[in-house]
Design a protein around this motif. Sequence first.
Motif, PDB file in Angstrom:
ATOM      1  N   ASP A 131       1.209  -1.367  -0.443  1.00 20.50           N
ATOM      2  CA  ASP A 131      -0.233  -0.281   0.102  1.00 20.50           C
ATOM      3  C   ASP A 131       1.204   0.447   0.134  1.00 20.50           C
ATOM      4  OD1 ASP A 131      -2.318  -1.365  -0.331  1.00 20.50           O
ATOM      5  OD2 ASP A 131      -2.706  -1.571   2.030  1.00 20.50           O
ATOM      6  N   GLN A 132       2.008   1.494   0.890  1.00 24.37           N
ATOM      7  CA  GLN A 132       3.205   2.373   0.872  1.00 24.37           C
ATOM      8  C   GLN A 132       3.536   1.972  -0.603  1.00 24.37           C
ATOM      9  OE1 GLN A 132       4.806   1.787   4.473  1.00 24.37           O
ATOM     10  NE2 GLN A 132       3.341   3.061   5.154  1.00 24.37           N
ATOM     11  N   GLY A 133       3.997   1.655  -1.258  1.00 21.81           N
ATOM     12  CA  GLY A 133       4.644   1.764  -2.687  1.00 21.81           C
ATOM     13  C   GLY A 133       6.199   1.025  -2.164  1.00 21.81           C
ATOM     14  N   ALA A 134       6.479   0.463  -1.650  1.00 21.77           N
ATOM     15  CA  ALA A 134       7.861   0.190  -1.401  1.00 21.77           C
ATOM     16  C   ALA A 134       8.138  -1.219  -1.755  1.00 21.77           C
ATOM     17  CB  ALA A 134       7.552  -0.258   0.372  1.00 21.77           C
ATOM     18  N   HIS A 135       9.247  -0.899  -3.014  1.00 20.41           N
ATOM     19  CA  HIS A 135       9.955  -1.850  -3.775  1.00 20.41           C
ATOM     20  C   HIS A 135      10.447  -2.567  -2.604  1.00 20.41           C
ATOM     21  CE1 HIS A 135      13.685   0.729  -3.323  1.00 20.41           C
ATOM     22  NE2 HIS A 135      14.035  -0.044  -4.077  1.00 20.41           N
ATOM     23  N   GLU A 136      11.352  -2.503  -1.791  1.00 20.39           N
ATOM     24  CA  GLU A 136      11.986  -3.325  -0.388  1.00 20.39           C
ATOM     25  C   GLU A 136      11.247  -2.573   0.998  1.00 20.39           C
ATOM     26  OE1 GLU A 136      15.680  -3.000  -0.813  1.00 20.39           O
ATOM     27  OE2 GLU A 136      15.907  -1.402  -0.611  1.00 20.39           O
ATOM     28  N   ALA A 137      11.667  -4.107   1.539  1.00 20.76           N
ATOM     29  CA  ALA A 137      11.056  -3.726   3.147  1.00 20.76           C
ATOM     30  C   ALA A 137      11.735  -4.472   4.294  1.00 20.76           C
ATOM     31  CB  ALA A 137       8.912  -3.642   3.515  1.00 20.76           C
ATOM     32  N   ILE A 138      11.689  -4.387   5.259  1.00 18.16           N
ATOM     33  CA  ILE A 138      12.730  -5.817   6.502  1.00 18.16           C
ATOM     34  C   ILE A 138      11.968  -5.175   7.505  1.00 18.16           C
ATOM     35  CG2 ILE A 138      14.684  -3.891   7.022  1.00 18.16           C
ATOM     36  CD1 ILE A 138      15.625  -6.906   7.440  1.00 18.16           C
ATOM     37  N   GLU A 139      11.300  -6.366   8.665  1.00 10.96           N
ATOM     38  CA  GLU A 139      10.995  -5.797   9.683  1.00 10.96           C
ATOM     39  C   GLU A 139      11.774  -5.786  10.715  1.00 10.96           C
ATOM     40  OE1 GLU A 139      10.280  -9.130   7.671  1.00 10.96           O
ATOM     41  OE2 GLU A 139       8.769  -9.943   7.930  1.00 10.96           O
ATOM     42  N   ILE A 140      11.981  -5.724  11.442  1.00 10.54           N
ATOM     43  CA  ILE A 140      12.849  -4.493  12.517  1.00 10.54           C
ATOM     44  C   ILE A 140      12.733  -5.460  14.421  1.00 10.54           C
ATOM     45  CG2 ILE A 140      14.464  -2.413  13.726  1.00 10.54           C
ATOM     46  CD1 ILE A 140      13.488  -0.884  12.037  1.00 10.54           C
ATOM     47  N   VAL A 141      11.314  -5.173  14.938  1.00 12.76           N
ATOM     48  CA  VAL A 141      10.546  -5.483  15.777  1.00 12.76           C
ATOM     49  C   VAL A 141       9.024  -5.977  15.866  1.00 12.76           C
ATOM     50  CG1 VAL A 141       9.908  -4.735  17.647  1.00 12.76           C
ATOM     51  CG2 VAL A 141      12.076  -3.412  17.211  1.00 12.76           C
ATOM     52  N   GLU A 142       9.242  -7.142  16.821  1.00 10.74           N
ATOM     53  CA  GLU A 142       8.273  -8.191  16.530  1.00 10.74           C
ATOM     54  C   GLU A 142       7.396  -8.023  18.417  1.00 10.74           C
ATOM     55  OE1 GLU A 142       5.488 -12.088  16.005  1.00 10.74           O
ATOM     56  OE2 GLU A 142       7.640 -12.089  14.983  1.00 10.74           O
ATOM     57  N   VAL A 143       6.242  -7.004  18.929  1.00 10.41           N
ATOM     58  CA  VAL A 143       6.115  -6.700  19.730  1.00 10.41           C
ATOM     59  C   VAL A 143       4.239  -7.271  20.289  1.00 10.41           C
ATOM     60  CG1 VAL A 143       7.380  -4.765  20.504  1.00 10.41           C
ATOM     61  CG2 VAL A 143       5.337  -4.116  19.521  1.00 10.41           C
ATOM     62  N   ASP A 176      18.134   1.550  -4.099  1.00 11.79           N
ATOM     63  CA  ASP A 176      17.972   0.395  -3.029  1.00 11.79           C
ATOM     64  C   ASP A 176      18.995   0.925  -1.673  1.00 11.79           C
ATOM     65  OD1 ASP A 176      16.011  -1.573  -4.326  1.00 11.79           O
ATOM     66  OD2 ASP A 176      18.213  -2.170  -6.257  1.00 11.79           O
ATOM     67  N   GLU A 177      18.522   0.351  -0.818  1.00 13.44           N
ATOM     68  CA  GLU A 177      19.146   0.307  -0.093  1.00 13.44           C
ATOM     69  C   GLU A 177      19.679  -0.821   1.115  1.00 13.44           C
ATOM     70  OE1 GLU A 177      20.680   3.271   1.782  1.00 13.44           O
ATOM     71  OE2 GLU A 177      19.307   5.165   0.744  1.00 13.44           O
ATOM     72  N   ASN A 178      20.493  -1.070   1.508  1.00 13.54           N
ATOM     73  CA  ASN A 178      20.873  -2.082   2.622  1.00 13.54           C
ATOM     74  C   ASN A 178      20.356  -2.170   3.527  1.00 13.54           C
ATOM     75  OD1 ASN A 178      21.515  -4.280   3.737  1.00 13.54           O
ATOM     76  ND2 ASN A 178      23.811  -4.012   3.152  1.00 13.54           N
ATOM     77  N   LEU A 179      19.155  -2.572   3.420  1.00 15.13           N
ATOM     78  CA  LEU A 179      18.301  -2.703   4.656  1.00 15.13           C
ATOM     79  C   LEU A 179      18.074  -3.011   6.319  1.00 15.13           C
ATOM     80  CD1 LEU A 179      14.499  -2.458   3.478  1.00 15.13           C
ATOM     81  CD2 LEU A 179      15.974  -0.353   4.373  1.00 15.13           C
ATOM     82  N   VAL A 180      18.899  -4.443   5.829  1.00 14.73           N
ATOM     83  CA  VAL A 180      19.583  -5.520   6.666  1.00 14.73           C
ATOM     84  C   VAL A 180      20.848  -4.418   7.396  1.00 14.73           C
ATOM     85  CG1 VAL A 180      21.078  -6.858   7.549  1.00 14.73           C
ATOM     86  CG2 VAL A 180      19.859  -7.748   6.192  1.00 14.73           C
ATOM     87  N   ALA A 181      21.532  -3.521   6.613  1.00 15.00           N
ATOM     88  CA  ALA A 181      22.382  -2.367   7.513  1.00 15.00           C
ATOM     89  C   ALA A 181      21.875  -1.393   8.022  1.00 15.00           C
ATOM     90  CB  ALA A 181      23.511  -2.002   6.687  1.00 15.00           C
ATOM     91  N   TRP A 182      20.690  -0.920   7.904  1.00 18.93           N
ATOM     92  CA  TRP A 182      19.563  -0.398   8.110  1.00 18.93           C
ATOM     93  C   TRP A 182      19.290  -0.672  10.172  1.00 18.93           C
ATOM     94  CZ3 TRP A 182      18.374   4.874   8.092  1.00 18.93           C
ATOM     95  CH2 TRP A 182      18.547   5.841   6.913  1.00 18.93           C
ATOM     96  N   ARG A 183      18.677  -1.858   9.491  1.00 17.77           N
ATOM     97  CA  ARG A 183      18.117  -2.674  10.502  1.00 17.77           C
ATOM     98  C   ARG A 183      18.905  -2.717  12.703  1.00 17.77           C
ATOM     99  NH1 ARG A 183      18.288  -8.247  10.311  1.00 17.77           N
ATOM    100  NH2 ARG A 183      20.043  -8.275  10.709  1.00 17.77           N
ATOM    101  N   ASP A 184      19.919  -2.541  11.664  1.00 14.55           N
ATOM    102  CA  ASP A 184      21.564  -3.182  12.857  1.00 14.55           C
ATOM    103  C   ASP A 184      21.870  -1.621  12.813  1.00 14.55           C
ATOM    104  OD1 ASP A 184      21.158  -5.422  12.323  1.00 14.55           O
ATOM    105  OD2 ASP A 184      23.070  -6.152  10.877  1.00 14.55           O
ATOM    106  N   LYS A 185      21.895  -0.859  13.068  1.00 15.93           N
ATOM    107  CA  LYS A 185      22.376   0.263  12.770  1.00 15.93           C
ATOM    108  C   LYS A 185      21.221   1.406  13.786  1.00 15.93           C
ATOM    109  CE  LYS A 185      22.326   4.435  10.082  1.00 15.93           C
ATOM    110  NZ  LYS A 185      22.468   4.816   8.466  1.00 15.93           N
TER     111      LYS A 185
END
Length: 264
Positions: A131-143, A176-185
């Motif tokens: 719905d947001q038009g994201a071409h890539e995504a990653i989960e960070i936290v599940e609460v 394109d971004e490295n979302l794994v690196a963003w998650r860890d940062k």
Amino acid sequence: MTYQGVLTKMETEFLEPIHYYLVFENDFINMNQLLNKSITLQFVKYQCLNCNLNKPIYRQGFCKSCFFDIPQAADWIMRPELSTAHLDKEDRDLEYEKKVQLQPHIVYLANSSNVKVGVTRKSQVPTRWIDQGAHEAIEIVEVPNRYLAGVTEVALKDHVSDKTNWRTMLKNDIVDENLVAWRDKLKAFIPEEAKDYFIENNTETNLNFPVVKYPTKPKSLNLLKSKTFTGVLSGIKGQYLIFEDDTVFNIRSNEGLVVDLTVN
């Protein structure tokens, strides 16, 4: 062929590419099949998604009186950190609030125009990203509830955007971004009460949208002003219909409008 119905958010299937469906009371339209075809949209009337009356839409598909009354439009919908069901405290309707708020929620990173942080119910992954038009995504936290997701999002907003530039997203002017690196940062900035819910090992999800031609200068269609519009459908991304002449129409922001959709 003409279909008539009240606009609601398009249903989607996570396929390659994404499949979109416009659902009316008596019709189910596969929008992907309309690519490269001329269609006409014509405004007919309003229909509030709650009371069904022909009253001007205020926000989120609801008339003004419903918007300020029903739990589906309460402040915690847009601002999850205001959720109070975990405290057994009612805002507008505690039963509804418990049903929605007291279920697993995901804090995620999505790249649609830039990397942004967001919150959604776990059951809405990957629908929310589509719905947001994201071409890539990653989960960070599940609460376990909406409140914890909300306070996590607020904490991360200081370090990453929480907004999408819709024009950039629609032009596909993205990197394109490295979302794994963003998650860890961003891990270091997760609030103490949510740290145990950090997702250590996962990979990003990639999404492909059904677009023949992206607009170079997208211009938004205001159907309430123009009353009618005809154009060749050249793509669908997020909740936007993209037309050959660079006109774009946001289905989500026009929920509650009854329209005639004619395939010419």
